[in-house]
Structure formats: structure tokens, C-alpha cells
Design an enzyme around this catalytic site. Structure first.
Site, mmCIF file in Angstrom:
data_model
loop_
_atom_site.group_PDB
_atom_site.id
_atom_site.type_symbol
_atom_site.label_atom_id
_atom_site.label_comp_id
_atom_site.label_asym_id
_atom_site.label_seq_id
_atom_site.Cartn_x
_atom_site.Cartn_y
_atom_site.Cartn_z
ATOM 1 N N SER A 70 -19.937 -35.632 -22.689
ATOM 2 C CA SER A 70 -20.722 -36.729 -21.790
ATOM 3 C C SER A 70 -19.791 -36.813 -20.858
ATOM 4 O O SER A 70 -20.324 -37.331 -19.584
ATOM 5 C CB SER A 70 -20.686 -38.025 -22.760
ATOM 6 O OG SER A 70 -19.124 -38.433 -23.146
ATOM 7 N N ASP A 87 -19.740 -49.560 -21.280
ATOM 8 C CA ASP A 87 -19.813 -49.293 -22.411
ATOM 9 C C ASP A 87 -18.264 -49.386 -23.022
ATOM 10 O O ASP A 87 -17.841 -49.303 -24.091
ATOM 11 C CB ASP A 87 -20.394 -48.141 -23.150
ATOM 12 C CG ASP A 87 -19.834 -46.989 -22.649
ATOM 13 O OD1 ASP A 87 -18.856 -46.991 -21.742
ATOM 14 O OD2 ASP A 87 -20.262 -45.777 -22.667
ATOM 15 N N HIS A 106 -16.984 -44.768 -21.519
ATOM 16 C CA HIS A 106 -17.237 -43.603 -20.319
ATOM 17 C C HIS A 106 -16.717 -44.117 -19.218
ATOM 18 O O HIS A 106 -16.838 -45.379 -18.971
ATOM 19 C CB HIS A 106 -18.749 -43.364 -20.484
ATOM 20 C CG HIS A 106 -19.176 -42.614 -21.573
ATOM 21 N ND1 HIS A 106 -19.754 -43.068 -22.461
ATOM 22 C CD2 HIS A 106 -18.863 -41.299 -22.148
ATOM 23 C CE1 HIS A 106 -20.373 -42.516 -23.563
ATOM 24 N NE2 HIS A 106 -19.717 -41.016 -23.325
#
Length: 350
Positions: free
Chosen positions: A81, A246, A249
Site C-alpha cells: 500500500s 487512518d 498510511h
């Protein structure tokens, strides 16, 4: 853990990866139960406020250089990610777009970006990603950037297996003719909701894996850049600035910080850096070291590059450790995403 201790562990992991060794643990068995209990608590907080959308940044960068006549450089990102750019809203904020626009400016050539990274991917997904990248030999990248490792730690993948998959991916890409730069495992001990003792265990596991990754990558002809401390003191000091919604990240500013550290190594791998900057600078504590020691030092310091040097030394393979000056990057959207650019239907622009 001292640099020398980390070097010994990294050598053991890398050797296990090379010779088919089993599961050399990243943390002691006594800590596993406590680690898992803390992970369950942390996961209740990490991920709140996030969405899984990843902006599509594929396309052509460097519109100012389209008439020079030089063929575009091909840049491909692989990994998880972080490589994909999860956590930001615009294509130009992703690490791929930031690296592509920065590379175009340094090279004064357009850059074609392709990103095959997958949120949630572990190192065992690299085989699939590399197959996508090399499916058409006519579209082999000039350079690939891989960011991987965080999910290996959180999912307890044996580090020998993790390094084995990464080394195989680097070997296949280098054999195909691509340069390879790997951003090693970030420091997971800096995620804001994570408390002690998980924070200490996560940091230790992250740095051990990053050092072992470095040995495996350098032995296959790639270069590494440590991302550990980029997700360390800077992120810990500015969690609201450098972490995304979040708290896991990176935000746009966090990705820009990481891209600034990786870009000089990308340029150096392509021969775009001045020759005098390729020599070690003793004032910046650069120099030739046994590869395991260089890997251990790099795991503790953000933005530190390790690349192969002399083939052998009194303690085995040697490497050049560099602390390059970071190159500022800025957000730029792709100029175009022409149909068939990557051997298939082009994704829509952001």
C-alpha cells in the site's frame, strides 16, 4: 539492539533465504503471545477513518520535455500500500507520481509511470507483480522501485521466506535489464496507536527485516534506501502532519518525505547523478563496509543507500553506504495516460 547484533541477525536471515532455511524468528517466542494481544488492541484503532481507494497515477510525466527527442524513461512501482499510495486523494500525491515528476525534471526527459503495487501485499505477491511487469519484453522498465515488508511483519511471515521472495524479484528484474531500488521495511514501531511493548517489538522486527532485505537486494545487483526512520522520528514528531487519516498510511506530506529520500538513488541508478557525488564523502560518514554491517547501519538511519561495491573482502561481500542529500519533489498530475501504453487498455486519468 546494536548495529553489530543486527548485522549478525541479518546475515543469518539472508543466508537462510539463500539456502532454503526455515523460520528464523524476528522476535523471541516468549514475546509472540503478548505481541498478538497488543496487535488485536491496536487494530481496533488503526484503520479508522481510512478508505481503500488508491488514486491512479499511471501515465506520462514531464510534459516540458516531450519535444527533446529522447525516448521516455519507464518507471514502475511494485510492492504494498505504501508503494501504491494508499491514504491520499490525488494521483499527484502518490509516491509513484512524485518520483516520476522528479525523475523527469532531473533527466529532462518524459517518464512513463506504471504502478502494479497492491495494498495489503506481502513479499510473496512480488512474483505475480513481476510477471505483470515483464509480460511484454518491449515494455521492460528502465527502473523499478519496490516498497515492501510491513505486511510481512504484521502477518508474521518468516523473514527468510520474505527475503527469498524479494531477492527473486530483484534477480528477475535485473536479468531483464531493469535497474532496481528497494525501499526497505518501514519502522512499524512509530504507528501512533501502538503501545509498548508492541512498539519495541515492532521496531526491532522491522529493522531486522530491513537489514536482511538489504543484504538480499544488494547481492542481486539492486540498491536499497532505508525508509525506517522516515516513518520514525519525523512521523512520530508530526503524527497529524505525516500520517494519513487512518494513522497508519502516510499522508501526502509523508509520501513526499519518502520520495525525497528515494529519488537521489533512483537517479544514481540511472547514471543521472554527477560523478563526483558517487564517491564516498567521509564528512557524511559514507564509505565501504561489509554488506551486513552496511545493512545494519542503514536500517537505523532514514534515507541511507546501500549498493554493491567490491565483490569480496576479508568479511565477505562489501557494499557502499551513502547518505545522499534529499531532492525536493512536488505534486504533479500525469500529463496523459495514452491507450495501450502498458500493453493493455490504459486506466482512466485521475
Amino acid at each position: 539492539m546494536t548495529s553489530m547484533s543486527r548485522a549478525r541477525v541479518a546475515r543469518r536471515i539472508a543466508a537462510g533465504a539463500a539456502y532454503g532455511g526455515g523460520g528464523i524468528g524476528l522476535v523471541g517466542a516468549a514475546g509472540v503471545g503478548l505481541l498478538l494481544a497488543e496487535v488485536r488492541l491496536a487494530r481496533r484503532h488503526v484503520g479508522n477513518g481510512t478508505n481503500n481507494h488508491v488514486p491512479n497515477a499511471d501515465g506520462r510525466y514531464g510534459r516540458l520535455y516531450g519535444t527533446v527527442g529522447a525516448a521516455p524513461l519507464r518507471l514502475t512501482l511494485l510492492g504494498d500500500s505504501t508503494a501504491a499510495g494508499q491514504g491520499v486523494h490525488r494521483a499527484g500525491q502518490t509516491p509513484g507520481a512524485l518520483l516520476a515528476s522528479g525523475l523527469a525534471a532531473v533527466a529532462e526527459r518524459p517518464v512513463l509511470l506504471r504502478n502494479v503495487a497492491l495494498p495489503g501485499a506481502r513479499s510473496d505477491d512480488l512474483d505475480r507483480q513481476v510477471a505483470l511487469v515483464l509480460a511484454d519484453p518491449a515494455l521492460t522498465p528502465d527502473i523499478c522501485v519496490i516498497m515492501i515488508g510491513a505486511n510481512d511483519v504484521t502477518n508474521r511471515m518468516p523473514p527468510t521466506r520474505s527475503v527469498r521472495h524479494l531477492s527473486a524479484a530483484v534477480r528477475r528484474l535485473r536479468t531483464a535489464g531493469a535497474e532496481v531500488v528497494v525501499g526497505t521495511c518501514p519502522d512499524l514501531g512509530t504507528i501512533e496507536p501502538v503501545q509498548q511493548p508492541l512498539r519495541w517489538l515492532a521496531r526491532r522486527a522491522s529493522r531486522q527485516l530491513a537489514a536482511a532485505q538489504t543484504i538480499g537486494v544488494v547481492e542481486q545487483g539492486g540498491r536499497t534506501v532505508s525508509l525506517g526512520d522516515l516513518l520514525g522520528p519525523e512521523f512520530a514528531a508530526n503524527p497529524r502532519e505525516l500520517f494519513g487519516p487512518d494513522n497508519y498510511h502516510p499522508s501526502a506530506e509523508g509520501y513526499a518525505t519518502a520520495a525525497m529520500a528515494v529519488l537521489p538513488t533512483v537517479c544514481a541508478a540511472l547514471g543521472l547523478w554527477p560523478a563526483e557525488e558517487e564517491r564516498p564523502d567521509v564528512t557524511r560518514r559514507e564509505g565501504f563496509l561489509p554488506v551486513a554491517r552496511a545493512a545494519a547501519e542503514a536500517a537505523s538511519e532514514a534515507g541511507t543507500e546501500v549498493t554493491a561495491a567490491m565483490p569480496t573482502g576479508p568479511k565477505g561481500p562489501w557494499a557502499l553506504l551513502k547518505r545522499r542529500r534529499r531532492r525536493r519533489v512536488q505534486e504533479v498530475e500525469p500529463a496523459s495516460t495514452p491507450s495501450g501504453l502498458y500493453g493493455g487498455s490504459a486506466a482512466e486519468g485521475p
